[in-house]
Motif scaffolding. Structure first.
Motif, PDB file in Angstrom:
ATOM      1  N   LYS A 119       0.906  -1.323  -0.031  1.00 36.29           N
ATOM      2  CA  LYS A 119      -0.153  -0.135   0.151  1.00 36.29           C
ATOM      3  C   LYS A 119       1.033   1.288  -0.056  1.00 36.29           C
ATOM      4  CE  LYS A 119      -3.895  -2.220   2.524  1.00 36.29           C
ATOM      5  NZ  LYS A 119      -4.578  -2.088   3.724  1.00 36.29           N
ATOM      6  N   TYR A 120       0.281   2.242  -0.369  1.00 32.04           N
ATOM      7  CA  TYR A 120       0.671   3.687  -0.287  1.00 32.04           C
ATOM      8  C   TYR A 120       0.214   4.510   1.015  1.00 32.04           C
ATOM      9  CZ  TYR A 120       2.895   2.937  -4.917  1.00 32.04           C
ATOM     10  OH  TYR A 120       3.645   2.383  -5.778  1.00 32.04           O
ATOM     11  N   PRO A 121       1.306   5.430   1.378  1.00 30.83           N
ATOM     12  CA  PRO A 121       0.832   6.163   2.691  1.00 30.83           C
ATOM     13  C   PRO A 121      -0.573   6.692   2.489  1.00 30.83           C
ATOM     14  CG  PRO A 121       3.080   6.518   2.187  1.00 30.83           C
ATOM     15  CD  PRO A 121       2.671   5.771   1.137  1.00 30.83           C
ATOM     16  N   ALA A 122      -1.016   7.152   1.461  1.00 27.04           N
ATOM     17  CA  ALA A 122      -2.433   7.792   1.238  1.00 27.04           C
ATOM     18  C   ALA A 122      -3.568   6.781   1.575  1.00 27.04           C
ATOM     19  CB  ALA A 122      -2.567   8.247  -0.121  1.00 27.04           C
ATOM     20  N   GLU A 123      -3.366   5.381   1.584  1.00 25.74           N
ATOM     21  CA  GLU A 123      -4.178   4.289   1.753  1.00 25.74           C
ATOM     22  C   GLU A 123      -3.915   4.020   3.218  1.00 25.74           C
ATOM     23  OE1 GLU A 123      -4.246   1.426  -1.652  1.00 25.74           O
ATOM     24  OE2 GLU A 123      -2.092   2.222  -1.930  1.00 25.74           O
ATOM     25  N   LEU A 124      -3.438   4.575   3.903  1.00 26.75           N
ATOM     26  CA  LEU A 124      -3.390   4.048   5.306  1.00 26.75           C
ATOM     27  C   LEU A 124      -4.072   4.849   6.348  1.00 26.75           C
ATOM     28  CD1 LEU A 124       0.676   3.422   5.582  1.00 26.75           C
ATOM     29  CD2 LEU A 124      -1.266   1.814   4.919  1.00 26.75           C
ATOM     30  N   SER A 125      -4.575   4.296   7.272  1.00 27.63           N
ATOM     31  CA  SER A 125      -5.274   4.890   8.687  1.00 27.63           C
ATOM     32  C   SER A 125      -4.209   5.511   9.362  1.00 27.63           C
ATOM     33  CB  SER A 125      -6.096   3.876   9.209  1.00 27.63           C
ATOM     34  OG  SER A 125      -5.120   3.248  10.017  1.00 27.63           O
ATOM     35  N   GLY A 126      -4.568   6.432  10.123  1.00 25.27           N
ATOM     36  CA  GLY A 126      -3.677   7.207  11.025  1.00 25.27           C
ATOM     37  C   GLY A 126      -2.682   6.260  11.860  1.00 25.27           C
ATOM     38  N   GLY A 127      -3.459   5.095  12.699  1.00 19.23           N
ATOM     39  CA  GLY A 127      -2.628   4.099  13.291  1.00 19.23           C
ATOM     40  C   GLY A 127      -1.755   3.246  12.598  1.00 19.23           C
ATOM     41  N   MET A 128      -2.269   2.915  11.271  1.00 18.09           N
ATOM     42  CA  MET A 128      -1.271   2.184  10.514  1.00 18.09           C
ATOM     43  C   MET A 128      -0.064   3.075   9.992  1.00 18.09           C
ATOM     44  SD  MET A 128      -3.950   0.027   7.855  1.00 18.09           S
ATOM     45  CE  MET A 128      -2.691  -0.636   6.907  1.00 18.09           C
ATOM     46  N   THR A 129      -0.016   4.246   9.713  1.00 14.37           N
ATOM     47  CA  THR A 129       0.905   5.277   9.319  1.00 14.37           C
ATOM     48  C   THR A 129       1.843   5.192  10.435  1.00 14.37           C
ATOM     49  OG1 THR A 129      -0.487   6.713   8.008  1.00 14.37           O
ATOM     50  CG2 THR A 129       1.539   7.675   8.704  1.00 14.37           C
ATOM     51  N   LYS A 130       1.392   5.360  11.819  1.00 15.48           N
ATOM     52  CA  LYS A 130       2.452   5.364  12.932  1.00 15.48           C
ATOM     53  C   LYS A 130       3.186   3.942  13.059  1.00 15.48           C
ATOM     54  CE  LYS A 130       0.782   9.335  14.956  1.00 15.48           C
ATOM     55  NZ  LYS A 130       1.413  10.378  15.336  1.00 15.48           N
ATOM     56  N   ARG A 131       2.387   2.887  12.768  1.00 16.90           N
ATOM     57  CA  ARG A 131       3.111   1.782  12.831  1.00 16.90           C
ATOM     58  C   ARG A 131       4.103   1.373  11.627  1.00 16.90           C
ATOM     59  NH1 ARG A 131       0.111  -2.530  15.825  1.00 16.90           N
ATOM     60  NH2 ARG A 131      -1.635  -1.486  17.012  1.00 16.90           N
ATOM     61  N   VAL A 132       3.867   1.914  10.580  1.00 17.50           N
ATOM     62  CA  VAL A 132       4.860   1.885   9.343  1.00 17.50           C
ATOM     63  C   VAL A 132       6.124   2.892   9.690  1.00 17.50           C
ATOM     64  CG1 VAL A 132       5.291   2.506   6.938  1.00 17.50           C
ATOM     65  CG2 VAL A 132       3.087   1.478   7.839  1.00 17.50           C
ATOM     66  N   ALA A 133       5.927   3.987  10.314  1.00 15.70           N
ATOM     67  CA  ALA A 133       6.857   4.539  10.912  1.00 15.70           C
ATOM     68  C   ALA A 133       7.741   4.213  11.856  1.00 15.70           C
ATOM     69  CB  ALA A 133       6.384   6.370  11.142  1.00 15.70           C
ATOM     70  N   LEU A 134       6.916   3.465  12.692  1.00 15.46           N
ATOM     71  CA  LEU A 134       7.757   2.847  13.884  1.00 15.46           C
ATOM     72  C   LEU A 134       8.593   1.473  13.094  1.00 15.46           C
ATOM     73  CD1 LEU A 134       8.480   2.508  16.800  1.00 15.46           C
ATOM     74  CD2 LEU A 134       6.355   0.942  16.881  1.00 15.46           C
ATOM     75  N   ALA A 135       8.133   0.863  12.299  1.00 16.10           N
ATOM     76  CA  ALA A 135       8.704  -0.078  11.667  1.00 16.10           C
ATOM     77  C   ALA A 135       9.985   0.334  10.970  1.00 16.10           C
ATOM     78  CB  ALA A 135       7.919  -0.823  10.690  1.00 16.10           C
ATOM     79  N   ARG A 136       9.814   1.346  10.310  1.00 13.43           N
ATOM     80  CA  ARG A 136      11.099   2.074   9.316  1.00 13.43           C
ATOM     81  C   ARG A 136      12.005   2.606  10.530  1.00 13.43           C
ATOM     82  NH1 ARG A 136      10.055   7.367   6.108  1.00 13.43           N
ATOM     83  NH2 ARG A 136       9.869   8.271   8.086  1.00 13.43           N
ATOM     84  N   ALA A 137      11.569   3.182  11.755  1.00 14.69           N
ATOM     85  CA  ALA A 137      12.526   3.276  12.602  1.00 14.69           C
ATOM     86  C   ALA A 137      13.337   2.460  13.365  1.00 14.69           C
ATOM     87  CB  ALA A 137      11.828   4.307  13.941  1.00 14.69           C
TER      88      ALA A 137
END
Length: 263
Positions: free
Chosen positions: A142-160
């Protein structure tokens, strides 16, 4: 003394940061211990995010000293700093995902920057990190525009977490999330911190997060740390701002039994 030094992950001494005539951090000093979750609180615009960004080198300081994992930033060579930057991960306030990259590609980004891995291995590591934060293979493309707020935070945490860091910096990790999503994210942070032995520096205004996951709290007022310690110490603090923050009406509403169940 040697043991003390090795038990400190981040040491900030007499830090001064300002913009033009405005002093934001005024001779601030703070230690973050290895393996703890430290919550940093303060009034809006009080310098919490400025402190985080100065520690990781995104903002310049006027004076003072910053050491991370025993490395003095002022004395470190560019090579030493680049090696040090691999040892921390950052979750920025709005996630700061690259909109043109998929979820998997976002998590791979730090690996492209720092590691010489094959495409296959890089993809496998990214998928493993996404699994750690509760996301699936379907989410990866998925692309960021397709994510909910909670999923966006989880992706950002995975990247961290992509480079297996020792320290994770979190800037308002639950802002914009509904209470259930925020609670789930708090649980995820605590679980990962315990499992991976992370040191977590968390800027937040979320009282529930402070109660649920933080080992200690540091309160910033007027550019200085005016109180620090566990939640119990914050509740006992007589400083007017700290008292209003931790014992005001919103604090009493937040202090329900569920807040203490994860501690």
């Amino acid at each position: 003394m040697d043991d003390d030094r090795h038990s400190i992950a981040i040491s900030v001494r007499e830090l001064v940061v300002g913009f033009g005539d405005q002093i934001v951090l005024d001779h601030l000093s703070l230690d973050v211990r290895r393996g703890e979750i430290l919550g940093v609180v303060g009034a809006s615009g009080g310098g919490k995010s400025v402190l985080l960004r100065t520690i990781i080198g995104l903002l310049p300081k006027r004076s003072g000293a910053i050491a991370v994992l025993g490395v003095d930033r002022d004395k470190a060579s560019p090579e030493t700093m680049r090696a040090l930057e691999r040892r921390w991960g950052v979750l920025f306030q709005q996630g700061a995902l690259f909109s043109s990259l998929t979820v998997r590609q976002n998590v791979e980004f730090p690996m492209r920057e720092y590691l010489n891995l094959s495409d296959r291995l890089r993809s496998d590591v990214a998928m493993a990190k996404l699994g750690m934060v509760g996301l699936t293979g379907d989410d990866a493309e998925k692309y960021p525009a397709e994510l909910s707020g909670g999923m966006t935070k989880r992706v950002a945490l995975a990247r961290a977490l992509a480079l297996d860091p020792e320290i994770v910096f979190l800037d308002e990790p639950t802002s914009g999330l509904d209470p259930i999503s925020a609670g789930d994210f708090d649980t995820l942070i605590k679980t990962l911190q315990r499992t991976l032995g992370l040191t977590v520096f968390m800027v937040t205004h979320d009282l529930d997060s402070l109660h649920a996951v933080c080992d200690r709290v540091a309160a910033l007022v007027d550019g200085k740390v005016i109180a620090e310690g566990p939640i119990a110490a914050m509740l006992a603090c007589e400083h007017p701002w700290v008292k209003a923050y931790f014992q005001g009406k919103r604090a009493r509403e937040a202090a329900h039994p569920l807040n203490h169940s994860a501690s």
